[in-house]
Write a protein that holds these residues in place. Structure first.
Motif, PDB file in Angstrom:
ATOM      1  N   LEU A   1       0.855  -1.188   0.000  1.00 31.01           N
ATOM      2  CA  LEU A   1       0.000   0.000   0.000  1.00 31.01           C
ATOM      3  C   LEU A   1       0.889   1.234   0.000  1.00 31.01           C
ATOM      4  CD1 LEU A   1      -3.061   0.691   0.185  1.00 31.01           C
ATOM      5  CD2 LEU A   1      -2.738   0.940   2.649  1.00 31.01           C
ATOM      6  N   LEU A   2       0.610   2.155  -0.926  1.00 35.17           N
ATOM      7  CA  LEU A   2       1.313   3.435  -0.976  1.00 35.17           C
ATOM      8  C   LEU A   2       0.524   4.463  -0.175  1.00 35.17           C
ATOM      9  CD1 LEU A   2       2.254   3.509  -4.781  1.00 35.17           C
ATOM     10  CD2 LEU A   2       3.637   2.697  -2.860  1.00 35.17           C
ATOM     11  N   MET A   3       1.201   5.225   0.684  1.00 33.14           N
ATOM     12  CA  MET A   3       0.506   6.152   1.583  1.00 33.14           C
ATOM     13  C   MET A   3       1.257   7.462   1.689  1.00 33.14           C
ATOM     14  SD  MET A   3      -0.090   3.409   4.649  1.00 33.14           S
ATOM     15  CE  MET A   3       1.660   3.056   4.594  1.00 33.14           C
ATOM     16  N   GLY A   4       0.489   8.516   2.057  1.00 31.37           N
ATOM     17  CA  GLY A   4       1.111   9.803   2.341  1.00 31.37           C
ATOM     18  C   GLY A   4       1.159  10.715   1.135  1.00 31.37           C
ATOM     19  N   ASN A   5       2.241  11.471   0.990  1.00 29.19           N
ATOM     20  CA  ASN A   5       2.409  12.433  -0.088  1.00 29.19           C
ATOM     21  C   ASN A   5       2.487  11.698  -1.420  1.00 29.19           C
ATOM     22  OD1 ASN A   5       3.082  14.485  -1.816  1.00 29.19           O
ATOM     23  ND2 ASN A   5       4.905  15.140  -0.688  1.00 29.19           N
ATOM     24  N   PRO A   6       1.568  11.965  -2.361  1.00 25.66           N
ATOM     25  CA  PRO A   6       1.615  11.268  -3.654  1.00 25.66           C
ATOM     26  C   PRO A   6       2.926  11.475  -4.399  1.00 25.66           C
ATOM     27  CG  PRO A   6      -0.500  12.344  -3.356  1.00 25.66           C
ATOM     28  CD  PRO A   6       0.380  12.834  -2.244  1.00 25.66           C
ATOM     29  N   ASP A   7       3.609  12.608  -4.175  1.00 25.47           N
ATOM     30  CA  ASP A   7       4.875  12.852  -4.855  1.00 25.47           C
ATOM     31  C   ASP A   7       6.007  12.003  -4.288  1.00 25.47           C
ATOM     32  OD1 ASP A   7       3.622  14.745  -6.463  1.00 25.47           O
ATOM     33  OD2 ASP A   7       4.038  16.371  -5.044  1.00 25.47           O
ATOM     34  N   ASN A   8       5.880  11.600  -3.033  1.00 23.41           N
ATOM     35  CA  ASN A   8       6.906  10.773  -2.397  1.00 23.41           C
ATOM     36  C   ASN A   8       6.249   9.856  -1.368  1.00 23.41           C
ATOM     37  OD1 ASN A   8       9.415   9.757  -1.630  1.00 23.41           O
ATOM     38  ND2 ASN A   8       9.777  11.409  -0.143  1.00 23.41           N
ATOM     39  N   PRO A   9       5.474   8.878  -1.848  1.00 28.37           N
ATOM     40  CA  PRO A   9       4.691   8.057  -0.919  1.00 28.37           C
ATOM     41  C   PRO A   9       5.559   7.069  -0.148  1.00 28.37           C
ATOM     42  CG  PRO A   9       4.435   7.240  -3.151  1.00 28.37           C
ATOM     43  CD  PRO A   9       5.262   8.491  -3.261  1.00 28.37           C
ATOM     44  N   THR A  10       5.006   6.659   1.006  1.00 26.42           N
ATOM     45  CA  THR A  10       5.611   5.607   1.822  1.00 26.42           C
ATOM     46  C   THR A  10       4.903   4.296   1.503  1.00 26.42           C
ATOM     47  OG1 THR A  10       6.122   7.164   3.589  1.00 26.42           O
ATOM     48  CG2 THR A  10       6.046   4.827   4.177  1.00 26.42           C
ATOM     49  N   SER A  11       5.647   3.242   1.388  1.00 22.02           N
ATOM     50  CA  SER A  11       5.035   1.939   1.108  1.00 22.02           C
ATOM     51  C   SER A  11       5.043   1.096   2.379  1.00 22.02           C
ATOM     52  CB  SER A  11       5.787   1.214  -0.005  1.00 22.02           C
ATOM     53  OG  SER A  11       7.118   0.949   0.391  1.00 22.02           O
ATOM     54  N   ALA A  12       3.998   0.289   2.538  1.00 17.34           N
ATOM     55  CA  ALA A  12       3.886  -0.614   3.680  1.00 17.34           C
ATOM     56  C   ALA A  12       3.152  -1.868   3.233  1.00 17.34           C
ATOM     57  CB  ALA A  12       3.147   0.053   4.829  1.00 17.34           C
ATOM     58  N   THR A  13       3.416  -2.946   3.912  1.00 18.38           N
ATOM     59  CA  THR A  13       2.774  -4.217   3.603  1.00 18.38           C
ATOM     60  C   THR A  13       1.546  -4.385   4.489  1.00 18.38           C
ATOM     61  OG1 THR A  13       4.910  -5.194   3.040  1.00 18.38           O
ATOM     62  CG2 THR A  13       3.082  -6.709   3.496  1.00 18.38           C
ATOM     63  N   VAL A  14       0.433  -4.725   3.871  1.00 15.80           N
ATOM     64  CA  VAL A  14      -0.807  -4.953   4.615  1.00 15.80           C
ATOM     65  C   VAL A  14      -0.713  -6.318   5.298  1.00 15.80           C
ATOM     66  CG1 VAL A  14      -3.306  -5.192   4.477  1.00 15.80           C
ATOM     67  CG2 VAL A  14      -2.135  -3.531   3.012  1.00 15.80           C
ATOM     68  N   VAL A  15      -0.814  -6.315   6.630  1.00 18.90           N
ATOM     69  CA  VAL A  15      -0.699  -7.569   7.378  1.00 18.90           C
ATOM     70  C   VAL A  15      -2.006  -7.994   8.019  1.00 18.90           C
ATOM     71  CG1 VAL A  15       1.757  -7.231   7.834  1.00 18.90           C
ATOM     72  CG2 VAL A  15       0.046  -6.340   9.459  1.00 18.90           C
ATOM     73  N   GLY A  16      -3.037  -7.125   7.984  1.00 18.43           N
ATOM     74  CA  GLY A  16      -4.293  -7.496   8.625  1.00 18.43           C
ATOM     75  C   GLY A  16      -5.455  -6.644   8.156  1.00 18.43           C
ATOM     76  N   VAL A  17      -6.650  -7.173   8.381  1.00 18.29           N
ATOM     77  CA  VAL A  17      -7.906  -6.466   8.109  1.00 18.29           C
ATOM     78  C   VAL A  17      -8.740  -6.513   9.388  1.00 18.29           C
ATOM     79  CG1 VAL A  17     -10.001  -6.362   6.713  1.00 18.29           C
ATOM     80  CG2 VAL A  17      -7.853  -7.116   5.673  1.00 18.29           C
ATOM     81  N   VAL A  18      -9.238  -5.354   9.823  1.00 16.89           N
ATOM     82  CA  VAL A  18     -10.035  -5.286  11.050  1.00 16.89           C
ATOM     83  C   VAL A  18     -11.407  -4.710  10.732  1.00 16.89           C
ATOM     84  CG1 VAL A  18      -8.049  -5.071  12.579  1.00 16.89           C
ATOM     85  CG2 VAL A  18      -9.097  -3.007  11.612  1.00 16.89           C
ATOM     86  N   GLY A  19     -12.300  -4.827  11.690  1.00 14.07           N
ATOM     87  CA  GLY A  19     -13.653  -4.316  11.508  1.00 14.07           C
ATOM     88  C   GLY A  19     -13.693  -2.800  11.442  1.00 14.07           C
ATOM     89  N   ASP A  20     -14.766  -2.283  10.865  1.00 10.13           N
ATOM     90  CA  ASP A  20     -14.949  -0.835  10.748  1.00 10.13           C
ATOM     91  C   ASP A  20     -15.454  -0.266  12.074  1.00 10.13           C
ATOM     92  OD1 ASP A  20     -14.405  -0.499   7.843  1.00 10.13           O
ATOM     93  OD2 ASP A  20     -16.128  -1.845   7.667  1.00 10.13           O
ATOM     94  N   ILE A  21     -15.087   0.973  12.357  1.00  8.94           N
ATOM     95  CA  ILE A  21     -15.531   1.650  13.576  1.00  8.94           C
ATOM     96  C   ILE A  21     -16.094   3.026  13.231  1.00  8.94           C
ATOM     97  CG2 ILE A  21     -13.795   0.472  14.978  1.00  8.94           C
ATOM     98  CD1 ILE A  21     -12.268   3.177  15.063  1.00  8.94           C
ATOM     99  N   GLN A  22     -16.903   3.547  14.143  1.00  9.92           N
ATOM    100  CA  GLN A  22     -17.367   4.930  14.048  1.00  9.92           C
ATOM    101  C   GLN A  22     -16.273   5.803  14.651  1.00  9.92           C
ATOM    102  OE1 GLN A  22     -20.056   6.001  12.590  1.00  9.92           O
ATOM    103  NE2 GLN A  22     -21.162   4.082  12.269  1.00  9.92           N
TER     104      GLN A  22
END
Length: 587
Positions: free
Chosen positions: A367-388
């Motif tokens: 997953l690419l995150m942060g500033n689109p011009d210089n994004p940070t990449s991270a590996t998705v390790v989990g999926v959790v439920g949605d919260i308010q």
């Protein structure tokens, strides 16, 4: 900035917009990314709930106006009835030489004395209510200063107190001054005829209509509050305790010192009896703080930076999801080993996973995150439920979580899951944290307080409207009771004749209760029609409830039918016990 006297807000905004346009042209990659300039008065800026609070008090102002109108109508009805009942007295005074001006002054003096007594009592209650409101509104949430009774409010109260008796006491006073002595003495105090009775009935219909309007609004707000309380938060807030801590840079200069403090704090808290689990996070859900972040999947990067989707972001420690009761849908939660030296990882919410990995698992994806011009990449390790997160009424939004140990933030919220009531562990938790650093201030409160703050505009409106609605209901019932009672007094001769001709007590009671029901039915119809219109205005303030909510409108219908019966029953019973022989002998 402080504006000069000849600079209105709109002029300042236009000036700054011109500067913004020039900067956007000169620096398109920086200032060009902003859409404009917003100018907000300082009080509104400090009070982030200003718009909601303004709407709440606008509704309250409308409710106060309705109650004031109902009270004035009740005063008018009672004053007219009292004036009619004093026909013989006024006639005797006039026969003894009292002129029209003297009678008018007497009636107005009596009205002013009653109004002054009520005004003094009302002002005393207002000072008490202001203190109650001040204590009820969280200082960190909506308050900028205290709620007080200022000079303008007192001046308005004084004017209303003086004008009301002038308006509603003048009519019977003038009527008394123009009274025909021979007719009045001949009537013997029986009343003022059918015209006066029709006027009082119209006033009661108006009272009922206004009361129905208030009660309907109260019902809609209460129904909205109930619907809010049924919203699935996505986490278990009942037994959570929240501690807010910010180690200062003066005492914790290095990031390692901050991390060491939180590691020790969590270890100390977890070891306490009655503590089930503990973790840290920033920001805290429903705490009126929202941090957004742009993201994209490699290979599916939008063409421009503005097209990158947004998600809420938060940083959480290991055991956070288990502590909060947020379900782990797939993959794993954060671990202690996910520190600054470990590869970047992320956990996404179910909503984000379903939108951006439809039909496939996001686990192991980049997953690419942060500033689109210089994004940070991270590996998705989990999926959790949605919260308010942003509010109870805002719906679900995509969420990305990062390990809190892979960031550098100082401020954190320590969430503690208690085995029993949170009050039982509050003291030990505070003592444990003070042992680590007695000079570090902490803020502690149950998570349910945070949740309740998100519903404050509905709960506060419901509470205040309930008070005003109860007053309106009481006044309307008194109005019905007064009209029926006065009708019984005026029609004693008629009742005596009916009984003498064979009418039973049940017939008499049914006739007078039916009169009360007819008056209420007319007012109820008018009030419900107005309530539907007011409900349309309140639509933006309602949650999960239609302005045409059948439960609310049906409940109001049943309530006022019951009120009309009860308010009419006592004078109806009194009418059924009239002694025909005594009445006819008197006549």
């Amino acid at each position: 900035g402080r504006l000069k006297a000849d600079w209105p807000r709109d002029r300042a905004r236009q000036e700054l917009l011109g500067i913004q346009r020039e900067l956007s042209t000169t620096y398109p990659d920086v200032d060009g990314k902003f859409s404009g300039v917003i100018i907000t008065p300082l009080r509104e800026a400090l009070n982030f709930g200003y718009d909601q609070l303004r709407l709440v008090f606008t509704i309250m102002l409308g409710a106060v106006v309705f109650v004031l109108l109902i009270a004035c109508v009740n005063v008018a009805s009672i004053t007219l009835a009292r004036g009619s009942a004093r026909t013989a007295e006024v006639a005797v005074r006039a026969a003894l030489g009292a002129g029209g001006g003297r009678l008018v002054r007497q009636f107005l003096t009596e009205s002013f004395i009653l109004a002054a007594a009520g005004g003094v009592l009302g002002i005393m209650l207002a000072f008490w209510a202001a203190r109650l409101v001040t204590s009820a509104i969280d200082e960190q949430l909506y308050r900028v200063g205290d709620a007080t009774i200022d000079g303008r409010v007192l001046a308005f109260t004084l004017i209303v107190t003086l004008v009301t008796p002038l308006i509603f006491g003048l009519a019977p006073a003038l009527k008394a001054a123009r009274m025909n002595l021979s007719d009045a003495i001949r009537e013997g105090g029986r009343g003022s005829g059918s015209a006066g009775m029709r006027g009082r009935r119209m006033l009661v219909v108006f009272e009922v209509a206004m009361a129905v309007l208030l009660i309907s609004g109260t019902g809609l707000m209460l129904r909205s509050l109930i619907q809010l309380q049924r919203v699935d938060l996505g986490f278990n807030a009942e037994r959570l305790l929240v501690v807010e801590v910010t180690p200062p840079e003066s005492d914790y200069g290095a990031t390692e010192e901050v991390v060491a403090y939180y590691n020790r704090a969590l270890a100390e808290v977890k070891a306490l009896p009655g503590v089930q689990a503990a973790a840290s996070v920033n920001p805290l859900p429903l705490n009126h703080e929202t941090y957004s972040m742009q993201f994209a999947r490699p290979g599916q990067v939008p063409p421009t930076a503005q097209d990158w989707p947004l998600a809420l972001r938060a940083r959480a420690s290991a055991d956070y999801f288990a502590t909060m009761g947020i379900p782990l849908v797939a993959g794993r939660a954060f671990r202690e080993s996910d520190d600054a030296d470990a590869p970047p990882v992320a956990i996404v919410s179910r909503l984000l996973a379903s939108r951006h990995w439809p039909g496939e698992s996001p686990i192991g994806q980049t997953l690419l995150m942060g500033n689109p011009d210089n994004p940070t990449s991270a590996t998705v390790v989990g999926v959790v439920g949605d919260i308010q997160h942003t509010g109870l009424d805002t719906g679900l939004r995509p969420h990305i979580y990062r390990p809190i140990t892979q960031g550098t933030g100082r401020r954190r919220f320590v969430v503690i899951a208690a085995e029993g009531p949170t009050v039982a562990v509050g003291g030990p938790v505070r003592q444990a944290l003070l042992r680590i650093d007695p000079n570090l201030p902490i803020t502690m409160r149950p998570m349910m307080d945070v949740v309740d703050e998100s519903a404050l505009q509905w709960s506060m409106s419901s509470a205040l409207l309930s008070v005003f609605g109860s007053i309106a209901l009481l006044l309307a019932s008194l109005g019905i009771y007064g009209v029926i009672s006065y009708s019984v007094v005026r029609r004693r001769r008629e009742i005596g004749l009916r009984v003498a001709l064979g009418a039973t007590g049940t017939n008499i009671r049914r006739a007078f209760v039916g009169e009360g029901l007819r008056l209420s039915a007319i007012g109820l119809g008018i009030g419900l029609a107005l309530a539907v219109g007011v409900g349309q205005v309140m639509t933006s303030f309602l949650f999960g409830v239609s302005p045409f909510d059948p439960i609310t409108l049906g409940g109001v219908l049943v309530l006022f039918a019951g009120v009309a019966v009860l308010a009419s029953l006592l004078p109806a019973v009194r009418a059924s016990r009239v002694d025909p022989v005594g009445v006819l002998r008197y006549e």
